[in-house]
Write a protein that holds these residues in place. Structure first.
Motif, PDB file in Angstrom:
ATOM      1  N   THR A   1     -35.803 -19.662  -0.714  1.00 37.04           N
ATOM      2  CA  THR A   1     -36.626 -20.788  -0.276  1.00 37.04           C
ATOM      3  C   THR A   1     -36.154 -22.090  -0.929  1.00 37.04           C
ATOM      4  O   THR A   1     -35.576 -22.080  -2.023  1.00 37.04           O
TER       5      THR A   1
ATOM      6  N   ILE B   1     -43.617 -16.988 -11.209  1.00 36.54           N
ATOM      7  CA  ILE B   1     -43.671 -16.948  -9.746  1.00 36.54           C
ATOM      8  C   ILE B   1     -42.375 -16.341  -9.229  1.00 36.54           C
ATOM      9  O   ILE B   1     -41.296 -16.638  -9.747  1.00 36.54           O
TER      10      ILE B   1
ATOM     11  N   SER C   1     -32.812 -16.085  -7.106  1.00 31.97           N
ATOM     12  CA  SER C   1     -32.379 -16.568  -8.416  1.00 31.97           C
ATOM     13  C   SER C   1     -33.157 -15.891  -9.540  1.00 31.97           C
ATOM     14  O   SER C   1     -32.597 -15.526 -10.566  1.00 31.97           O
ATOM     15  N   LEU C   2     -34.459 -15.700  -9.336  1.00 35.86           N
ATOM     16  CA  LEU C   2     -35.282 -15.129 -10.407  1.00 35.86           C
ATOM     17  C   LEU C   2     -34.802 -13.733 -10.794  1.00 35.86           C
ATOM     18  O   LEU C   2     -34.682 -13.397 -11.979  1.00 35.86           O
TER      19      LEU C   2
ATOM     20  N   GLY D   1     -38.341 -16.039  -3.015  1.00 36.50           N
ATOM     21  CA  GLY D   1     -37.347 -15.146  -2.394  1.00 36.50           C
ATOM     22  C   GLY D   1     -36.666 -14.226  -3.407  1.00 36.50           C
ATOM     23  O   GLY D   1     -36.016 -13.252  -3.033  1.00 36.50           O
ATOM     24  N   GLY D   2     -36.774 -14.559  -4.675  1.00 39.32           N
ATOM     25  CA  GLY D   2     -36.178 -13.709  -5.723  1.00 39.32           C
ATOM     26  C   GLY D   2     -34.667 -13.825  -5.844  1.00 39.32           C
ATOM     27  O   GLY D   2     -34.039 -13.141  -6.662  1.00 39.32           O
TER      28      GLY D   2
ATOM     29  N   HIS E   1     -34.033 -21.585   3.461  1.00 37.36           N
ATOM     30  CA  HIS E   1     -32.847 -22.415   3.712  1.00 37.36           C
ATOM     31  C   HIS E   1     -32.431 -22.320   5.185  1.00 37.36           C
ATOM     32  O   HIS E   1     -32.053 -23.300   5.806  1.00 37.36           O
TER      33      HIS E   1
HETATM   34  C1  LIG Z   1     -25.121 -14.894  -3.704  1.00 39.11           C
HETATM   35  C2  LIG Z   1     -25.848 -16.178  -3.939  1.00 39.11           C
HETATM   36  C3  LIG Z   1     -25.223 -17.372  -3.656  1.00 39.11           C
HETATM   37  C4  LIG Z   1     -25.882 -18.575  -3.864  1.00 39.11           C
HETATM   38  N1  LIG Z   1     -25.242 -19.743  -3.547  1.00 39.11           N
HETATM   39  C5  LIG Z   1     -25.908 -20.904  -3.671  1.00 39.11           C
HETATM   40  C6  LIG Z   1     -25.304 -22.131  -3.273  1.00 39.11           C
HETATM   41  O1  LIG Z   1     -24.179 -22.190  -2.792  1.00 39.11           O
HETATM   42  N2  LIG Z   1     -26.024 -23.283  -3.466  1.00 39.11           N
HETATM   43  C7  LIG Z   1     -27.285 -23.288  -3.971  1.00 39.11           C
HETATM   44  O2  LIG Z   1     -27.896 -24.344  -4.080  1.00 39.11           O
HETATM   45  N3  LIG Z   1     -27.885 -22.138  -4.340  1.00 39.11           N
HETATM   46  C8  LIG Z   1     -27.225 -20.961  -4.200  1.00 39.11           C
HETATM   47  N4  LIG Z   1     -27.836 -19.798  -4.581  1.00 39.11           N
HETATM   48  C9  LIG Z   1     -29.176 -19.882  -5.206  1.00 39.11           C
HETATM   49  C10 LIG Z   1     -30.274 -19.533  -4.235  1.00 39.11           C
HETATM   50  O3  LIG Z   1     -30.011 -19.740  -2.918  1.00 39.11           O
HETATM   51  C11 LIG Z   1     -31.500 -20.321  -4.550  1.00 39.11           C
HETATM   52  O4  LIG Z   1     -31.681 -20.578  -5.864  1.00 39.11           O
HETATM   53  C12 LIG Z   1     -32.671 -19.651  -3.906  1.00 39.11           C
HETATM   54  O5  LIG Z   1     -32.901 -20.318  -2.727  1.00 39.11           O
HETATM   55  C13 LIG Z   1     -33.909 -19.646  -4.746  1.00 39.11           C
HETATM   56  O6  LIG Z   1     -35.009 -19.452  -3.899  1.00 39.11           O
HETATM   57  P1  LIG Z   1     -35.906 -18.195  -4.035  1.00 39.11           P
HETATM   58  O7  LIG Z   1     -37.011 -18.388  -3.044  1.00 39.11           O
HETATM   59  O8  LIG Z   1     -35.122 -16.960  -3.917  1.00 39.11           O
HETATM   60  O9  LIG Z   1     -36.461 -18.416  -5.520  1.00 39.11           O
HETATM   61  P2  LIG Z   1     -36.795 -17.334  -6.649  1.00 39.11           P
HETATM   62  O10 LIG Z   1     -35.566 -16.678  -7.103  1.00 39.11           O
HETATM   63  O11 LIG Z   1     -37.902 -16.463  -6.198  1.00 39.11           O
HETATM   64  O12 LIG Z   1     -37.348 -18.319  -7.786  1.00 39.11           O
HETATM   65  C14 LIG Z   1     -36.491 -19.173  -8.480  1.00 39.11           C
HETATM   66  C15 LIG Z   1     -37.275 -19.926  -9.551  1.00 39.11           C
HETATM   67  O13 LIG Z   1     -38.204 -20.825  -8.973  1.00 39.11           O
HETATM   68  C16 LIG Z   1     -39.549 -20.490  -9.338  1.00 39.11           C
HETATM   69  N5  LIG Z   1     -40.330 -20.737  -8.123  1.00 39.11           N
HETATM   70  C17 LIG Z   1     -40.048 -20.296  -6.880  1.00 39.11           C
HETATM   71  N6  LIG Z   1     -40.876 -20.859  -5.994  1.00 39.11           N
HETATM   72  C18 LIG Z   1     -41.718 -21.661  -6.694  1.00 39.11           C
HETATM   73  C19 LIG Z   1     -42.796 -22.526  -6.331  1.00 39.11           C
HETATM   74  N7  LIG Z   1     -43.178 -22.717  -5.051  1.00 39.11           N
HETATM   75  N8  LIG Z   1     -43.438 -23.196  -7.300  1.00 39.11           N
HETATM   76  C20 LIG Z   1     -43.079 -23.052  -8.596  1.00 39.11           C
HETATM   77  N9  LIG Z   1     -42.038 -22.264  -9.008  1.00 39.11           N
HETATM   78  C21 LIG Z   1     -41.375 -21.582  -8.053  1.00 39.11           C
HETATM   79  C22 LIG Z   1     -39.510 -19.069  -9.824  1.00 39.11           C
HETATM   80  O14 LIG Z   1     -40.524 -18.797 -10.780  1.00 39.11           O
HETATM   81  C23 LIG Z   1     -38.123 -19.006 -10.438  1.00 39.11           C
HETATM   82  O15 LIG Z   1     -38.150 -19.583 -11.729  1.00 39.11           O
HETATM   83  C24 LIG Z   1     -27.201 -18.577  -4.385  1.00 39.11           C
HETATM   84  C25 LIG Z   1     -27.844 -17.366  -4.667  1.00 39.11           C
HETATM   85  C26 LIG Z   1     -27.181 -16.170  -4.444  1.00 39.11           C
HETATM   86  C27 LIG Z   1     -27.909 -14.881  -4.745  1.00 39.11           C
END
Ligand SMILES: Cc1cc2nc3c(=O)[nH]c(=O)nc-3n(C[C@H](O)[C@H](O)[C@H](O)COP(=O)(O)OP(=O)(O)OC[C@H]3O[C@@H](n4cnc5c(N)ncnc54)[C@H](O)[C@@H]3O)c2cc1C
Length: 292
Positions: free
Chosen positions: A110, A28, A34-35, A31-32, A77
């Motif tokens: 997210t 999945i 972390s992935l 927002g990408g 967030h």
């Molecule tokens: C520059 C930077 C700084 C950051 N600083 C922080 C910080 O200070 N604190 C903090 O906590 N985080 C931080 N992060 C991490 C980031 O904010 C989160 O991890 C981000 O919110 C992940 O959400 P996403 O929607 O982008 O997930 P994705 O990157 O799209 O997915 C992350 C993982 O979750 C899985 N996934 C996503 N949604 C679902 C779902 N609904 N059901 C099942 N699996 C799912 C995906 O398969 C993947 O394995 C940072 C990231 C960056 C790039």
């Protein structure tokens, strides 16, 4: 990055059969934020990517005085940070979000993606654990509920089946006289926490006696960790600065922090003392004012 086949379902009903059909080969993406990092590093290379960001039905916040807060897994967030409902009833959640990453990342990342990524440095999990939150997961086989506390299994490993989606986060209404606070050590505003601490304290009616305590530490073990001995130190006692400092000391003995480029294990252990004490002191002040 290795090529992959891309799907963009618009409903949960469209997404789940894809996860079931390509079980073990699909990943999945929400927002990408972390992935894509782990894909670019070559740590994972899925054959299929299921982009759920367009599932509008999973982007919501709903509050009910009895049921508490429900957060759709695709809520960003930034939406949580800015929500008047969250600011009024779950201030610690919006405070935590304000210190999470940059506005750009908060706008697109997210809460569900953050939790499912399973980073022990993540900020939402400790606050949600302190609040006693639960997660609703769904697959073609049905739904299940798991406590956030039981969700993290190891570094970047969570209790999520390969064909399952996180659908919703449920946060119960805190008991009266409960205060919750989150503190994290950042080199710069918005950096991942070198360590973090979330504390929920409930006081007895009309007294400064601790009736309940939940203390959670981040980035000081392979998972967000409840410091249960530190909690016991507070239970049933009149809270004052000395006791809060003792709770920090006890918590620092319970953690198993890593050494990395950001900090040594010894430094993290010292900072756990400080940040548990600070979060607990703020939670105490909030509890006295009846705040959440
Ligand atoms: C520059 C930077 C700084 C950051 N600083 C922080 C910080 O200070 N604190 C903090 O906590 N985080 C931080 N992060 C991490 C980031 O904010 C989160 O991890 C981000 O919110 C992940 O959400 P996403 O929607 O982008 O997930 P994705 O990157 O799209 O997915 C992350 C993982 O979750 C899985 N996934 C996503 N949604 C679902 C779902 N609904 N059901 C099942 N699996 C799912 C995906 O398969 C993947 O394995 C940072 C990231 C960056 C790039």
């Amino acid at each position: 990055m290795k090529d992959f086949e891309y799907f963009a379902p618009k409903t949960v009903e469209e997404a789940l059969p894809l996860l079931s059909r390509y079980k073990g080969e699909a990943k999945i993406i929400a927002g990408g934020q972390s992935l894509l990092v782990v894909m670019r590093q070559g740590l994972i290379a899925p054959e299929y990517v299921v982009d759920i960001k367009g599932i509008a039905d999973l982007d919501y916040l709903a509050y009910d005085e009895r049921e508490g807060l429900r957060i759709g897994a695709l809520t960003t967030h930034r939406t949580i940070e800015k929500s008047p409902i969250v600011q009024k009833h779950f201030k610690a959640l919006s405070e935590m979000e304000t210190n999470l990453a940059t506005i750009q990342t908060r706008n697109w990342g997210t809460i569900g993606g953050n939790l499912c990524h399973g980073d022990p440095a993540g900020d939402p999990a400790p606050v949600l654990m302190a609040l006693g939150a639960k997660l609703k997961m769904k697959s073609l086989s049905g739904e299940r509920i798991v406590a956030v506390e039981d969700f993290s299994k190891d570094l970047l490993e969570v209790d999520l089946g390969e064909d399952e989606m996180l659908i919703e986060i449920r946060v119960p209404v805190p008991r009266p006289r409960t205060g919750v606070a989150h503190e994290k050590l950042m080199a710069m505003q918005g950096d991942a926490g070198i360590v973090g601490a979330a504390v929920a304290l409930t006081l007895k009616p009309g007294e400064d006696v601790c009736e309940d305590a939940r203390i959670v530490v981040s980035n000081a073990a392979s998972v967000p960790l409840r410091a249960k001995e530190a909690e016991k130190r507070l239970m049933g006692k009149v809270i004052d600065d000395t006791l809060l400092a003792q709770a920090g000391d006890v918590a620092s003995e319970e953690v198993d922090p890593p050494s990395d480029v950001h900090a040594t294990a010894e430094y993290r252990r010292e900072m756990v003392k400080v940040f548990v004490r600070r979060a607990a002191a703020r939670a105490f002040e909030k509890a006295k004012r009846m705040g959440h």
